[in-house]
Scaffold this active site. Structure first.
Site, PDB file in Angstrom:
ATOM      1  N   GLU A  33       0.842  -1.209   0.000  1.00  0.00           N
ATOM      2  CA  GLU A  33       0.000   0.000   0.000  1.00  0.00           C
ATOM      3  C   GLU A  33       0.873   1.254   0.000  1.00  0.00           C
ATOM      4  OE1 GLU A  33      -3.422   0.950   3.162  1.00  0.00           O
ATOM      5  OE2 GLU A  33      -1.520   0.551   4.139  1.00  0.00           O
ATOM      6  N   HIS A  35       2.570   4.566   1.048  1.00  0.00           N
ATOM      7  CA  HIS A  35       2.887   5.164   2.350  1.00  0.00           C
ATOM      8  C   HIS A  35       3.578   6.505   2.155  1.00  0.00           C
ATOM      9  CE1 HIS A  35       1.788   1.331   4.195  1.00  0.00           C
ATOM     10  NE2 HIS A  35       1.791   1.959   5.350  1.00  0.00           N
ATOM     11  N   ASP A  44       3.926  -1.770   5.794  1.00  0.00           N
ATOM     12  CA  ASP A  44       3.190  -2.572   6.784  1.00  0.00           C
ATOM     13  C   ASP A  44       3.794  -3.974   6.920  1.00  0.00           C
ATOM     14  OD1 ASP A  44       1.512  -0.418   7.039  1.00  0.00           O
ATOM     15  OD2 ASP A  44      -0.238  -1.383   6.134  1.00  0.00           O
ATOM     16  N   HIS A 119      -1.641  -4.128   9.493  1.00  0.00           N
ATOM     17  CA  HIS A 119      -2.399  -3.253   8.573  1.00  0.00           C
ATOM     18  C   HIS A 119      -3.789  -3.044   9.160  1.00  0.00           C
ATOM     19  CE1 HIS A 119      -4.028  -1.747   4.769  1.00  0.00           C
ATOM     20  NE2 HIS A 119      -4.805  -2.805   4.622  1.00  0.00           N
ATOM     21  N   GLU A 121      -6.711  -2.232   8.259  1.00  0.00           N
ATOM     22  CA  GLU A 121      -7.961  -2.728   7.662  1.00  0.00           C
ATOM     23  C   GLU A 121      -8.150  -4.240   7.777  1.00  0.00           C
ATOM     24  OE1 GLU A 121      -5.975  -0.422   6.445  1.00  0.00           O
ATOM     25  OE2 GLU A 121      -7.070   1.125   5.352  1.00  0.00           O
ATOM     26  N   HIS A 173      -0.969   7.093   9.434  1.00  0.00           N
ATOM     27  CA  HIS A 173      -0.565   6.405   8.208  1.00  0.00           C
ATOM     28  C   HIS A 173       0.508   7.227   7.508  1.00  0.00           C
ATOM     29  CE1 HIS A 173      -0.896   3.770   4.766  1.00  0.00           C
ATOM     30  NE2 HIS A 173      -0.779   4.853   4.028  1.00  0.00           N
ATOM     31  N   GLU A 178       4.778   5.102  11.755  1.00  0.00           N
ATOM     32  CA  GLU A 178       5.381   4.266  10.715  1.00  0.00           C
ATOM     33  C   GLU A 178       6.726   4.808  10.251  1.00  0.00           C
ATOM     34  OE1 GLU A 178       1.925   1.859   8.632  1.00  0.00           O
ATOM     35  OE2 GLU A 178       1.841   3.957   8.078  1.00  0.00           O
TER      36      GLU A 178
HETATM   37 ZN    ZN Z   1       0.964   1.331   7.145  1.00  0.00          ZN
HETATM   38 MN    MN Z   2      -1.794  -0.128   6.155  1.00  0.00          MN
END
Ligand code: ZN
Ligand code: MN
Length: 253
Positions: A33, A35, A44, A119, A121, A173, A178
């Site tokens: 994904e 970032h 992630d 992650h 979700e 995010h 992160e």
């Molecule tokens: Zn992430």
């Molecule tokens: Mn994520």
């Protein structure tokens, strides 16, 4: 601790067979994904794999190969689908993949399993996969735990890491958490010169489908990452490992 290797893919089947019934098996699940402009697409997965490895070294566990795909990125927690590189699984594919992996581990004799979710979700789809694996194997004496390692952090930790205010884990995010973790685990992958102080403001209190492009910053950053540091990353990892070890003893001793 038995054996010097912790990654399942580095074990022979003889070594694995000897350890699988007594060791805790960690299954890291990440995503692919966007970032932001400064962190890689695998953030992630990379983070959860490194954390799982340190956790397994600490307790003598085994880390199953990381699942580097996760459930669909959502605009209000991962930027959503409108970014090249964001590559997600639908609910069924994620549930069935994790269910099948769990059934295989259980078939090998694993009875202490911890799913490490990297992650935001993924959470409830992992719960569904666990339920299905336990139902379908009719496994007795198998215990499966699941969390996202940031859930180990308490309010004091959160104020230490976010002295200027905590935006919430959904908006963290490509932000302080992160970026700090990647500066600690893989500084070679952080494009520090590309960090921007973006944040998602004025998010609607509902979700919109198809996902619009204009409710989050075009960078993909959802909260300002500029106060990130390797020291914060080290602190987060140390605190999470302490808590992990405490709960492993509580649940599996
Ligand atoms: Zn992430
Ligand atoms: Mn994520």
């Amino acid at each position: 601790m038995c054996g010097k290797y912790v990654l399942m893919e580095e074990l022979t089947w003889y070594e694995y067979a000897e350890r699988v019934k007594k060791d805790v098996i960690l299954l890291p699940v990440g995503s692919t994904e966007q970032h932001g402009p400064h962190l890689p697409l695998g953030t992630d997965a990379i983070q959860i794999m490194h954390f799982s490895k340190l956790a397994a070294e600490r307790i003598g566990g085994i880390v199953a190969p990381v699942l580097s795909y996760g459930y669909k990125s959502q605009p209000k927690s991962g930027g959503g689908p409108n970014f090249p590189g964001t590559t997600c699984l639908g609910a069924e594919a994620l549930i069935f993949a994790v269910r099948d992996i769990l059934k295989e581990l259980i078939r090998h004799g694993a009875n202490k399993i911890w799913i490490m979710d990297g992650h935001y979700e993924n959470a409830m789809f992992l719960s569904e996969a666990i339920d299905m694996a336990l139902d379908e194997t009719r496994a007795k004496d198998v215990k499966i735990l699941k969390n996202c390692f940031i859930e180990f952090l308490n309010e004091d930790d959160i104020s230490t890491v976010f002295p200027k205010g905590f935006p919430g884990w959904d908006l963290e995010h490509a932000a302080i958490l992160e970026t700090s973790l990647m500066l600690y685990f893989r500084p070679d992958l952080v494009r520090l010169d590309r960090v921007v102080a973006d944040k998602a403001e004025n998010l609607p209190p509902y979700d919109i489908y198809p996902a619009p492009k204009d409710i989050i910053p075009s960078s993909g950053i959802l909260a300002d990452p500029t106060d990130a540091s390797a020291e914060k990353g080290e602190y987060i990892v140390r605190r999470c490992l302490e808590e992990f070890e405490k709960y492993i003893r509580k649940e599996f001793d």
